[in-house]
Design a protein around this motif. Structure first.
Motif, PDB file in Angstrom:
ATOM      1  N   ASP A   1      11.658  -0.757  -3.672  1.00 52.57           N
ATOM      2  CA  ASP A   1      10.645  -1.669  -3.159  1.00 52.57           C
ATOM      3  C   ASP A   1       9.416  -1.710  -4.061  1.00 52.57           C
ATOM      4  O   ASP A   1       8.824  -2.739  -4.323  1.00 52.57           O
ATOM      5  CB  ASP A   1      10.210  -1.212  -1.768  1.00 52.57           C
ATOM      6  CG  ASP A   1      11.357  -1.350  -0.790  1.00 52.57           C
ATOM      7  OD1 ASP A   1      12.256  -2.171  -1.095  1.00 52.57           O
ATOM      8  OD2 ASP A   1      11.357  -0.621   0.206  1.00 52.57           O
ATOM      9  N   LYS A   2       9.078  -0.490  -4.565  1.00 52.36           N
ATOM     10  CA  LYS A   2       7.860  -0.393  -5.380  1.00 52.36           C
ATOM     11  C   LYS A   2       7.970  -1.217  -6.656  1.00 52.36           C
ATOM     12  O   LYS A   2       7.009  -1.801  -7.126  1.00 52.36           O
ATOM     13  CB  LYS A   2       7.604   1.079  -5.718  1.00 52.36           C
ATOM     14  CG  LYS A   2       6.169   1.371  -6.083  1.00 52.36           C
ATOM     15  CD  LYS A   2       5.952   2.841  -6.229  1.00 52.36           C
ATOM     16  CE  LYS A   2       4.510   3.159  -6.525  1.00 52.36           C
ATOM     17  NZ  LYS A   2       4.316   4.606  -6.640  1.00 52.36           N
TER      18      LYS A   2
ATOM     19  N   VAL B   1       0.859  -1.182   0.000  1.00 52.26           N
ATOM     20  CA  VAL B   1       0.000   0.000   0.000  1.00 52.26           C
ATOM     21  C   VAL B   1       0.897   1.235   0.000  1.00 52.26           C
ATOM     22  O   VAL B   1       1.837   1.330   0.796  1.00 52.26           O
ATOM     23  CB  VAL B   1      -0.900   0.014   1.244  1.00 52.26           C
ATOM     24  CG1 VAL B   1      -1.734   1.295   1.284  1.00 52.26           C
ATOM     25  CG2 VAL B   1      -1.794  -1.199   1.257  1.00 52.26           C
ATOM     26  N   ASP B   2       0.594   2.144  -0.902  1.00 54.62           N
ATOM     27  CA  ASP B   2       1.393   3.370  -1.009  1.00 54.62           C
ATOM     28  C   ASP B   2       0.998   4.318   0.122  1.00 54.62           C
ATOM     29  O   ASP B   2      -0.172   4.715   0.225  1.00 54.62           O
ATOM     30  CB  ASP B   2       1.126   4.009  -2.378  1.00 54.62           C
ATOM     31  CG  ASP B   2       2.175   5.019  -2.721  1.00 54.62           C
ATOM     32  OD1 ASP B   2       3.106   5.192  -1.916  1.00 54.62           O
ATOM     33  OD2 ASP B   2       2.038   5.648  -3.805  1.00 54.62           O
ATOM     34  N   ILE B   3       1.937   4.640   0.922  1.00 59.06           N
ATOM     35  CA  ILE B   3       1.591   5.523   2.049  1.00 59.06           C
ATOM     36  C   ILE B   3       2.366   6.843   2.026  1.00 59.06           C
ATOM     37  O   ILE B   3       2.096   7.744   2.802  1.00 59.06           O
ATOM     38  CB  ILE B   3       1.848   4.810   3.396  1.00 59.06           C
ATOM     39  CG1 ILE B   3       3.303   4.348   3.487  1.00 59.06           C
ATOM     40  CG2 ILE B   3       0.891   3.646   3.589  1.00 59.06           C
ATOM     41  CD1 ILE B   3       3.678   3.818   4.853  1.00 59.06           C
ATOM     42  N   ASP B   4       3.389   6.954   1.144  1.00 54.17           N
ATOM     43  CA  ASP B   4       4.185   8.189   1.093  1.00 54.17           C
ATOM     44  C   ASP B   4       3.752   9.020  -0.098  1.00 54.17           C
ATOM     45  O   ASP B   4       3.708   8.530  -1.212  1.00 54.17           O
ATOM     46  CB  ASP B   4       5.674   7.861   0.978  1.00 54.17           C
ATOM     47  CG  ASP B   4       6.190   7.253   2.271  1.00 54.17           C
ATOM     48  OD1 ASP B   4       5.750   7.692   3.328  1.00 54.17           O
ATOM     49  OD2 ASP B   4       6.970   6.267   2.165  1.00 54.17           O
ATOM     50  N   ASP B   5       3.445  10.286   0.172  1.00 53.55           N
ATOM     51  CA  ASP B   5       3.089  11.164  -0.957  1.00 53.55           C
ATOM     52  C   ASP B   5       4.309  11.457  -1.807  1.00 53.55           C
ATOM     53  O   ASP B   5       4.252  11.539  -3.021  1.00 53.55           O
ATOM     54  CB  ASP B   5       2.526  12.491  -0.418  1.00 53.55           C
ATOM     55  CG  ASP B   5       1.212  12.264   0.319  1.00 53.55           C
ATOM     56  OD1 ASP B   5       0.592  11.191   0.077  1.00 53.55           O
ATOM     57  OD2 ASP B   5       0.833  13.130   1.101  1.00 53.55           O
ATOM     58  N   ILE B   6       5.420  11.724  -1.092  1.00 54.01           N
ATOM     59  CA  ILE B   6       6.656  12.018  -1.820  1.00 54.01           C
ATOM     60  C   ILE B   6       7.581  10.856  -1.565  1.00 54.01           C
ATOM     61  O   ILE B   6       8.283  10.792  -0.572  1.00 54.01           O
ATOM     62  CB  ILE B   6       7.273  13.339  -1.321  1.00 54.01           C
ATOM     63  CG1 ILE B   6       6.239  14.442  -1.446  1.00 54.01           C
ATOM     64  CG2 ILE B   6       8.535  13.673  -2.084  1.00 54.01           C
ATOM     65  CD1 ILE B   6       6.616  15.684  -0.669  1.00 54.01           C
ATOM     66  N   ASP B   7       7.442   9.909  -2.429  1.00 54.49           N
ATOM     67  CA  ASP B   7       8.166   8.656  -2.204  1.00 54.49           C
ATOM     68  C   ASP B   7       9.478   8.689  -2.937  1.00 54.49           C
ATOM     69  O   ASP B   7       9.555   8.579  -4.157  1.00 54.49           O
ATOM     70  CB  ASP B   7       7.320   7.495  -2.720  1.00 54.49           C
ATOM     71  CG  ASP B   7       7.992   6.179  -2.462  1.00 54.49           C
ATOM     72  OD1 ASP B   7       8.913   6.125  -1.644  1.00 54.49           O
ATOM     73  OD2 ASP B   7       7.582   5.192  -3.115  1.00 54.49           O
ATOM     74  N   ASP B   8      10.492   8.858  -2.213  1.00 60.41           N
ATOM     75  CA  ASP B   8      11.794   8.835  -2.865  1.00 60.41           C
ATOM     76  C   ASP B   8      12.716   7.830  -2.217  1.00 60.41           C
ATOM     77  O   ASP B   8      13.835   7.650  -2.630  1.00 60.41           O
ATOM     78  CB  ASP B   8      12.444  10.214  -2.787  1.00 60.41           C
ATOM     79  CG  ASP B   8      12.634  10.662  -1.353  1.00 60.41           C
ATOM     80  OD1 ASP B   8      12.059   9.996  -0.464  1.00 60.41           O
ATOM     81  OD2 ASP B   8      13.337  11.665  -1.150  1.00 60.41           O
ATOM     82  N   SER B   9      12.231   7.185  -1.212  1.00 62.18           N
ATOM     83  CA  SER B   9      13.104   6.204  -0.559  1.00 62.18           C
ATOM     84  C   SER B   9      12.694   4.773  -0.910  1.00 62.18           C
ATOM     85  O   SER B   9      13.490   3.872  -0.799  1.00 62.18           O
ATOM     86  CB  SER B   9      13.045   6.382   0.958  1.00 62.18           C
ATOM     87  OG  SER B   9      11.711   6.196   1.389  1.00 62.18           O
ATOM     88  N   GLY B  10      11.432   4.613  -1.305  1.00 66.20           N
ATOM     89  CA  GLY B  10      10.956   3.228  -1.580  1.00 66.20           C
ATOM     90  C   GLY B  10      10.902   2.890  -3.048  1.00 66.20           C
ATOM     91  O   GLY B  10      10.134   2.047  -3.460  1.00 66.20           O
ATOM     92  N   THR B  11      11.644   3.504  -3.827  1.00 66.73           N
ATOM     93  CA  THR B  11      11.614   3.247  -5.273  1.00 66.73           C
ATOM     94  C   THR B  11      11.886   1.811  -5.607  1.00 66.73           C
ATOM     95  O   THR B  11      11.172   1.167  -6.374  1.00 66.73           O
ATOM     96  CB  THR B  11      12.644   4.148  -5.970  1.00 66.73           C
ATOM     97  OG1 THR B  11      12.382   5.466  -5.605  1.00 66.73           O
ATOM     98  CG2 THR B  11      12.570   3.988  -7.468  1.00 66.73           C
TER      99      THR B  11
END
Lengths: 322, 817
Positions: free
Chosen positions: B138-139, B126-136
């Motif tokens: 993982d995604k 589940v995407d929980i970060d609006d500004i996701d720059d650390s979980g790239t």
């Protein structure tokens, strides 16, 4: 040894010397000239960063004090900056948006004042603030992404007046704010039940356990605790236990948290822009201290609210503060 | 297939396609439904697995067994779900339940027909970060598999459903087939029934029942056909009625004709039934039987048709069984004798034929007979005449020779010996010449009776010709034969013939020869007997001479036999040659020359005059053969020499005919047919017969003269005056020319008597409008005299010598050209 290694590389040595000279001369020059070059480094080429960048430019250009020129550079920081120097657009400031861009900047060789924006406070404090990059230049500041703990407690206190026990899980990155949490707990009279998440520990079980003894759960940004994989289980467990889950992002509220307290990229971009503008206006030689976002937003998940309404008392007034 | 009825064909044509279509459709739909149920079951299994698996994520993540069990239990409540098994990422069973056991690990109960559907249980992000720059990282990474869900879906339900579908499909097929059969039967009946009616109607027509009509309710083309057949039947009926009427008319006419014919014909007709009882007799039969139809009707044929056989004269019954039982016609080879009216006997000929009906069964017989009495008598008379001498009533020469041949062929000469007598009356010619033929005839009759009185019962006496008789003495040794011959000789010797104050005594010369060998032929015996008779006569008359081959007298007679052989040889080998002598007209201005055809025997380049061989030929009755040869040769020569140019002439060639030929009707026919078949004008020919022959064979001569004169030929009476016969004959004989006997011409210039006779004959001939020919004119001096007498033609060495006929024809051809 690093110096010796650089010396042994004639080309690198030449570049280093060149950059040093340019940095010194350009810094002085920047404040004397009307054109201000700002190099913006974005972690990703995604809409939130674009929104941040646009709002940043919009904030700066709106002042019309000086002519500001933005140069969005890619991740190869050194080459990009060299290119800007060659083209006569030597940057006066660097804005690193996001953790990834920040991490890249930290590895670059320059002495340009840098604002780290859109990063968690824990990240700045743990990784940037004391980094060689910032120690050497003393030109580092930040606009955090996360909300100050007190603000969160304030809103929870207001929004969930019945929440006497607030469960919080702290991870490796967020354990530093334990004291702030405790202070806020005292201030707002909310009992905090803290749990530390250990590596390999089943977060679901942990959350389940925490939820059983809490009236609400508050998520503190920590990638080791809250990430894409753990979020669903945590949310499901909180829901299973019929307790509200307070999160820190739009995505989290959309994923199932009762509400989130967060600042948008535009808000942070604007705040970053104001930080720069203040420097340029007042011709300060040092950057201000890192700041939490001034502006924030409380967003509710109506569905979750409908599900929990029979079990909790939720004060809609918190939504007015945006 | 071709032997099937229309009804069967219609049923088959209707049922087979429907059956195939229904089967195919049912199969298709059943298959589709089975497939659908399978698909539905698959989809069900897959859907359950698909949607259950995410729900299990939390349970697996949290290790909440009760949560998992609850979900599984809920899932098992879904129909057809047999069991649910949850395995972790290491394939260890976390939870398992089946409908028969709620224990997670109870694996004993497994539906063998179940279908298993599995689905991975993923750890959803589940995407929980609006500004996701650390979980790239993982995604973009792969999903974590938390475990596997296995759902077992029971096939029991689907099996039941599929069986139901199949059963329904079969039922629908059978129902549609049954409906089709019912419809096919109905339609086949609608097609076959009218056709059956049509067939029945046609059969009726074929059987001749034309009054019935076919029901015309079928409709469509068959109705047209029905109407057509009805019309045809009506037309046939009308035609049949007309035909019957016509046939009745015809039958009536024919019956009338037959009745009239039966009543009119001379033959008696009797019809009987199958038992031989009389059903009809016609008037002729009534006359012959002396009974009427009403009298004999119903009587048996044997009662009215009483007969006896002709030969044995025994009473017999008419063999009706041959007709009525054996079905054969009766046709008797010989007549029968019928006891007719008033017990009169009729000789009848008969035939009988069985009467049959149209099926060939015998229904009776028809007997046809007619009165053969008159015909039989005529036949008997003709038979008698053919075998008997008309004058004396004795057997004639032909019968005599036939009986002689029969005797030779049938005799057993080891045990039997016969004898043959040849008798020639002595001095008979004197009686004939003196008192005429009537007296001669009377004498012959008397002599015949005398001879007959002297022979035995079985002996055969025949008149062989003129005054010659023959006797076959059956089973008679030569010694006894001599005695019999002697008795005859003596009897005749004693006999005195009286005629008009004349008394004659005649004798007889008898030649006798034993018939003792089968190697002898009748002709040899006759010749030898004749020879013996000749020797007896030559020995002084009134003699009996037994034939002796070594007798020197025989040698003399053998000379005549010698001529006989030459004649026969000449006849066989064309050894004769024709000559011609000119008959010159006295007045050449008025008449043209004529030619008498003469005969020569060519023997080793020697030309023999007829005076040498004609007596032998006459004696052995070869003259008809010679005359035939002469006529055929004459015709052939004329045709070979293309003498059609002579056809304009009349009576220019004279041909002599012998007395033996004149008496033969066969010869008459031969002459006429030969002339008619040739290209020769009959008017060219004049036939010459001697006065003696003509008078002795008066009737035959007259007959022949008339027949040939009708053809166009002329006749000349030759040697007139030699017989000193009465001029009466001259008046009655229808001849054209009169040839005065050469005896009167030869010395006419010096004989007053001859001159007187010639003068008288010439006058008479003139009176009778006959042209006269003087023959034997051997000197020129007699010519003026003859001319003075009014002779029309002269012939003789003084006029012209005989020449080969071919040469004469050549001369005539030259003269003509």
């Amino acid at each position: 040894m690093p110096v010796l290694d650089k010396i042994r590389s004639p080309f690198r040595l030449l570049c280093l010397l060149l950059c040093f000279v340019i940095t010194l001369t350009s810094h002085v020059y920047a404040r004397e000239k009307n054109n201000i070059n700002i190099a913006v480094v974005l972690s990703k080429d995604t809409p939130p960063y674009h929104a941040f960048s646009e709002q940043l430019q919009k904030t700066l250009t709106a002042t019309q004090i000086q002519k500001v020129k933005f140069h969005t550079i890619d991740s190869d920081i050194n080459d990009s900056i060299s290119t800007l120097y060659v083209s006569g657009n030597a940057p006066d400031f660097i804005v690193a948006a996001g953790a990834h861009a920040s991490k890249k900047i930290l590895t670059s060789d320059n002495s340009i004042p840098t604002i780290f924006s859109l990063i968690p406070s824990s990240y700045y404090k743990n990784r940037i603030q004391n980094s060689p990059y910032c120690k050497r230049k003393k030109y580092c500041s930040a606009v955090y992404l996360d909300q100050p703990v007190e603000r969160q407690f304030s809103i929870i206190k207001k929004g969930l007046p019945d929440a006497k026990h607030l469960g919080i899980i702290l991870g490796p990155s967020s354990k530093n704010i334990k004291n702030e949490i405790l202070r806020a707990s005292k201030k707002y009279g909310i009992n905090v039940i803290l749990e530390s998440a250990k590596t390999d520990e089943n977060l679901i079980v942990l959350v389940d356990h925490l939820a059983r003894s809490s009236d609400a759960l508050l998520a503190i940004p920590d990638h080791d605790v809250y990430n894409r994989k753990t979020a669903k289980g945590i949310l499901l467990n909180s829901y299973k236990n019929h307790i509200p889950f307070v999160a820190y992002s739009h995505s989290f509220v959309r994923a199932g948290a009762l509400f989130s307290i967060y600042s948008t990229p535009e808000q942070i971009g604007e705040q970053t822009g104001r930080m720069l503008m203040e420097m340029l206006t007042h011709s300060k030689n040092t950057l201000p201290e890192p700041e939490f976002p001034d502006a924030y937003k409380v967003e509710i998940n109506p569905a979750v609210l409908r599900s929990l309404r029979s079990r909790i008392h939720f004060n809609d007034s918190i939504l007015d503060k945006q | 297939m071709n032997n099937l009825s229309i009804k069967s064909k219609v049923i088959l044509i209707t049922i087979i396609p429907v059956f195939i279509t229904a089967s195919l459709l049912s199969s298709f739909f059943v298959k589709e439904q089975l497939s659908d149920t399978e698909t539905a079951l698959n989809e069900k299994g897959q859907t359950i697995a698909k949607y259950l698996a995410p729900a299990l994520e939390y349970g697996l993540l949290s290790g909440n067994q009760s949560y998992l069990d609850a979900l599984i239990k809920n899932t098992l409540s879904i129909p057809d779900v047999n069991s649910v098994t949850i395995l972790d990422a290491n394939q260890h069973i976390i939870a398992r339940q089946s409908i028969k056991s709620t224990k997670p690990d109870d694996s004993a109960e497994v539906d063998s027909e179940g279908m298993f559907f599995s689905s991975n249980i993923y750890h959803t992000e589940v995407d929980i970060d609006d500004i996701d720059d650390s979980g790239t990282m993982d995604k973009n990474g792969s999903k974590d598999v938390l475990g596997v869900l296995v759902v077992e879906i029971s096939r029991k339900g689907i099996n039941l459903v599929q069986k139901e579908i199949i059963r329904n499909g079969i039922l629908i097929t059978l129902a549609s087939l049954s409906l089709t059969i019912i419809l096919a039967l109905y339609f086949s009946n609608t097609v076959a029934s009218p056709i059956k009616l049509l067939t029945k109607g046609i059969n009726k027509i074929r059987e001749g029942v034309l009054g019935e009509r076919i029901y015309t309710g079928a409709g469509g083309e068959i109705a047209v056909l029905e109407i057509g057949i009805n019309n045809m039947s009506a037309s046939l009926q009308l035609a049949q009625i007309r035909e019957k009427e016509r046939a009745d008319d015809t039958l009536f006419i024919e019956k009338s004709k037959a009745q009239i014919t039966l009543e009119a014909i001379g033959e008696g007709v009797i019809t009987t039934d199958i038992n031989g009882f009389v059903s009809y007799i016609n008037p002729a039969a009534e006359n012959l039987l002396g009974a009427t139809m009403s009298h004999v009707e119903g009587m048996h044929l044997h009662e009215i048709f009483k007969i006896k056989n002709f030969t044995e004269k025994e009473n017999i019954n008419y063999p009706v069984a041959i007709c009525l039982e054996e079905g054969r016609s009766i046709r008797h080879d010989e007549p029968m004798i019928l006891f007719g009216a008033n017990d009169a006997e009729f000789i009848i000929r008969d035939n009988a034929t069985p009467l049959r009906n149209r099926n060939g069964k015998i229904t009776g017989m028809v007997l046809v007979f007619y009165d053969y009495t008159h015909i039989q008598r005529i036949s008997d008379q003709l038979t008698f005449q053919a075998t008997h001498d008309e004058l004396t009533g004795l057997k004639n020469r032909r019968e005599f020779e036939r009986r002689l041949n029969e005797l030779i062929e049938t005799s057993d000469f080891d045990a039997q010996e016969h004898a043959l007598c040849f008798l020639d009356l002595d001095r008979f010619k004197i009686v004939n010449d003196t008192c005429g033929h009537v007296a001669g005839d009377a004498l012959l009759k008397q002599v015949s009776r005398l001879i007959h009185s002297q022979v035995r019962h079985n002996d055969l006496v025949a008149r062989l010709g003129g005054d010659e008789f023959g006797i076959i003495l059956v089973n008679c040794p030569i010694k006894q034969a001599v005695l019999i011959a002697e008795n005859i000789k003596e009897t005749l010797k004693k006999y005195r013939c009286e005629w008009e104050q004349h008394v004659f005594n005649v004798g007889v010369s008898i030649g006798l020869i034993p018939v003792s060998s089968a190697n002898q032929t009748s002709s040899e015996l006759m010749i030898n007997a004749d020879t013996a008779c000749y020797i007896a006569k030559d020995s002084g008359k009134n003699q009996v001479h037994v034939y002796q081959p070594t007798d020197h007298n025989f040698l003399h007679r053998h000379n005549e036999i010698h001529w006989l052989q030459k004649i026969n040889k000449a006849l066989e080998n064309n050894g004769f040659e024709l000559y011609a002598q000119t008959i010159m007209p006295v007045d050449t201005a008025v008449n043209t020359p004529k030619y008498e055809i003469l005969l020569r025997l060519i023997d080793s380049e020697e030309t023999i005059l007829p005076g040498n061989f004609i007596p032998a030929a006459e004696h052995y009755s070869l003259m008809p053969e010679i005359d035939r040869w002469v006529i055929k040769s004459f015709i052939s020569l004329l045709e070979e020499n293309s003498c059609e140019s002579l056809n304009d002439n009349r009576h220019i060639f004279s041909i002599n005919l012998s007395g033996q030929s004149i008496c033969s009707d066969d010869f008459h026919d031969f002459v006429i047919s030969t002339i008619e078949l040739s290209s020769i004008n009959p008017e060219l020919i004049t036939f010459e017969i001697t006065e003696t022959v003509a008078i002795h064979n008066y009737e035959a001569a007259t007959k022949m003269i008339k027949r040939l004169q009708m053809l166009g030929c002329a006749f000349a009476l030759d040697d007139f005056g030699s017989g000193l016969s009465s001029f009466r004959y001259l008046k009655e004989l229808p001849v054209n020319y009169l040839k005065i006997d050469g005896h009167f011409i030869r010395n006419i210039e010096i004989s007053q008597i001859n001159q007187s006779i010639v003068d008288a004959v010439t006058r008479i001939a003139k009176a009778l409008k006959l042209e006269t020919i003087a023959e034997y004119v051997e000197d020129d001096e007699s010519l003026p005299l003859l001319k003075a007498f009014g002779i029309d033609y002269v012939q003789g060495s003084a006029v012209d010598m005989p020449l080969p006929f071919k040469k004469v024809l050549s001369q005539l051809a030259r003269n003509k050209s």
